[in-house]
Design a protein around this motif. Structure first.
Motif, short mmCIF file in Angstrom:
data_model
loop_
_atom_site.label_atom_id
_atom_site.label_comp_id
_atom_site.label_asym_id
_atom_site.label_seq_id
_atom_site.Cartn_x
_atom_site.Cartn_y
_atom_site.Cartn_z
N ASP A 140 6.65 -8.28 5.17
CA ASP A 140 7.61 -7.37 4.54
C ASP A 140 6.91 -6.31 3.71
OD1 ASP A 140 10.55 -8.72 4.85
OD2 ASP A 140 8.98 -10.25 4.72
N ARG A 141 5.74 -6.67 3.15
CA ARG A 141 4.98 -5.72 2.34
C ARG A 141 3.49 -5.97 2.52
NH1 ARG A 141 6.20 -5.89 -3.87
NH2 ARG A 141 5.96 -8.13 -3.48
N VAL A 142 2.72 -4.88 2.44
CA VAL A 142 1.27 -4.97 2.30
C VAL A 142 0.90 -4.15 1.07
CG1 VAL A 142 -0.98 -4.42 3.29
CG2 VAL A 142 0.85 -5.29 4.76
N LEU A 143 0.09 -4.74 0.20
CA LEU A 143 -0.30 -4.10 -1.06
C LEU A 143 -1.78 -3.78 -1.04
CD1 LEU A 143 1.52 -6.55 -3.51
CD2 LEU A 143 2.48 -4.55 -2.35
N LEU A 144 -2.12 -2.60 -1.50
CA LEU A 144 -3.51 -2.19 -1.65
C LEU A 144 -3.63 -1.46 -2.98
CD1 LEU A 144 -6.32 -1.99 -0.17
CD2 LEU A 144 -5.59 0.29 0.56
N PHE A 145 -4.00 -2.19 -4.02
CA PHE A 145 -4.03 -1.64 -5.37
C PHE A 145 -5.47 -1.39 -5.82
CE2 PHE A 145 0.12 -4.14 -6.38
CZ PHE A 145 0.85 -3.21 -5.65
N PHE A 146 -5.75 -0.16 -6.16
CA PHE A 146 -7.03 0.26 -6.73
C PHE A 146 -8.24 -0.16 -5.86
CE2 PHE A 146 -3.98 -0.41 -10.17
CZ PHE A 146 -3.89 0.89 -10.64
N PRO A 147 -8.19 0.21 -4.57
CA PRO A 147 -9.36 -0.07 -3.72
C PRO A 147 -10.52 0.84 -4.10
CG PRO A 147 -7.83 1.35 -2.55
CD PRO A 147 -7.14 0.94 -3.84
N ASP A 148 -11.71 0.45 -3.69
CA ASP A 148 -12.90 1.27 -3.96
C ASP A 148 -12.68 2.66 -3.35
OD1 ASP A 148 -15.44 2.45 -4.13
OD2 ASP A 148 -16.43 0.51 -3.98
N PRO A 149 -12.71 3.73 -4.16
CA PRO A 149 -12.45 5.06 -3.62
C PRO A 149 -13.63 5.70 -2.92
CG PRO A 149 -12.83 5.23 -5.97
CD PRO A 149 -12.86 3.75 -5.64
N TRP A 150 -14.83 5.08 -3.04
CA TRP A 150 -16.04 5.66 -2.45
C TRP A 150 -16.11 7.14 -2.78
CZ3 TRP A 150 -19.67 2.43 -0.97
CH2 TRP A 150 -19.30 1.14 -0.57
N HIS A 151 -16.46 7.41 -4.04
CA HIS A 151 -16.37 8.77 -4.58
C HIS A 151 -17.21 9.80 -3.82
CE1 HIS A 151 -15.63 5.88 -7.85
NE2 HIS A 151 -14.77 6.76 -8.31
N LYS A 152 -18.42 9.43 -3.43
CA LYS A 152 -19.31 10.41 -2.80
C LYS A 152 -18.79 10.80 -1.41
CE LYS A 152 -23.46 8.83 -5.20
NZ LYS A 152 -24.84 8.26 -5.05
N LYS A 153 -18.86 12.08 -1.11
CA LYS A 153 -18.32 12.57 0.15
C LYS A 153 -18.95 11.87 1.35
CE LYS A 153 -17.28 16.84 2.64
NZ LYS A 153 -17.37 18.31 2.64
N LYS A 154 -20.25 11.59 1.28
CA LYS A 154 -20.92 10.95 2.41
C LYS A 154 -20.44 9.51 2.62
CE LYS A 154 -24.99 9.33 -0.21
NZ LYS A 154 -26.47 9.38 -0.30
#
Length: 243
Positions: A140-154
């Motif tokens: 019914d739901r899938v949650l993804l809270f504050f995953p690693d954003p991988w800041h660097k463009k590469k």
């Protein structure tokens, strides 16, 4: 475990490929010392509440002993918000997936202390869990809270929210089921919005096609409170499976 340095992006044409090809990891396996409470969670909680890939495709009604709305959280960290959600919704079932062993132990210890029975835990790659263990149309739901954003463009290609992942995840949601994401990193929020808006078979639940107001059902974590004190914003997105 170190990251695999392949350069192929994980934006794939077919959802089956997103579930089978794991050349690029969206997480880092972190070593960590276990506290006594976390060890207790593993030792006493895992035999009762732990799930493994070796069990194969699950009969979720059998796992929980009932029929109920089901939520899967990917990357629950130390498990505080997932435990809180399970406690306040005893009529619903929850499955958490986390690769960080101390976090798994922390959540299981919390489950034991709370005396609840509506939560189960995997300690492995969420993609493998989706691939091998979760039936189609069962969530019914899938949650993804504050995953690693991988800041660097590469490193952006390591972000878990990609078209292939969205396609694969849609198969596991019921029609009308919701994928709820939250991040405190605005570039990642914009990336999520772009990807999910392009993913077929989803409908944005936000008015105007942007971000939703902070949902009441998402617990506020220490991480989020600390970010608020530092002036960080938080962006929530909700996309429902439309077909």
């Amino acid at each position: 475990m170190s990251e695999n340095p392949h350069d192929q992006p994980e934006t794939l044409e077919h959802p089956e490929e997103a579930l089978h090809r794991r050349a690029i990891r969206s997480f880092v396996m972190r070593a960590g010392r276990m506290t006594d409470a976390q060890k207790r969670g593993i030792d006493h909680g895992w035999p009762r509440f732990g799930l493994s890939l070796e069990q194969g495709l699950l009969d979720l009604d059998q796992v929980f002993g009932r029929q109920a709305p089901r939520t899967l959280e990917i990357g629950f960290g130390m498990g505080h918000s997932l435990l809180e959600m399970a406690q306040v919704a005893p009529d619903q079932d929850f499955i958490g997936v986390e690769v960080h062993r101390p976090g798994v132990g922390s959540l299981l210890n919390g489950v034991l202390n709370a005396g609840i029975d509506n939560l189960r835990v995997f300690d492995c790659d969420a993609i493998e869990v989706l691939n091998r263990c979760i039936p189609d149309g069962s969530l019914d739901r899938v949650l993804l809270f504050f995953p690693d954003p991988w800041h660097k463009k590469k490193h952006n290609k390591r972000r878990i929210v990609q078209l292939g992942f969205a396609e694969a995840l849609r198969q596991k949601l019921k029609v009308g089921g919701v994928f709820h994401m939250a991040t405190d990193w605005q570039p990642y929020a914009e990336h999520m919005l772009e990807v999910m808006s392009a993913a077929p078979g989803y409908r944005n639940l936000a008015e105007g096609g942007g971000f939703v107001p902070r949902p009441e059902e998402r617990p506020v974590t220490k991480f989020e409170r600390r970010g608020e004190r530092l002036g960080h914003g938080v962006w929530d997105l909700k996309f429902a499976r439309s077909e």
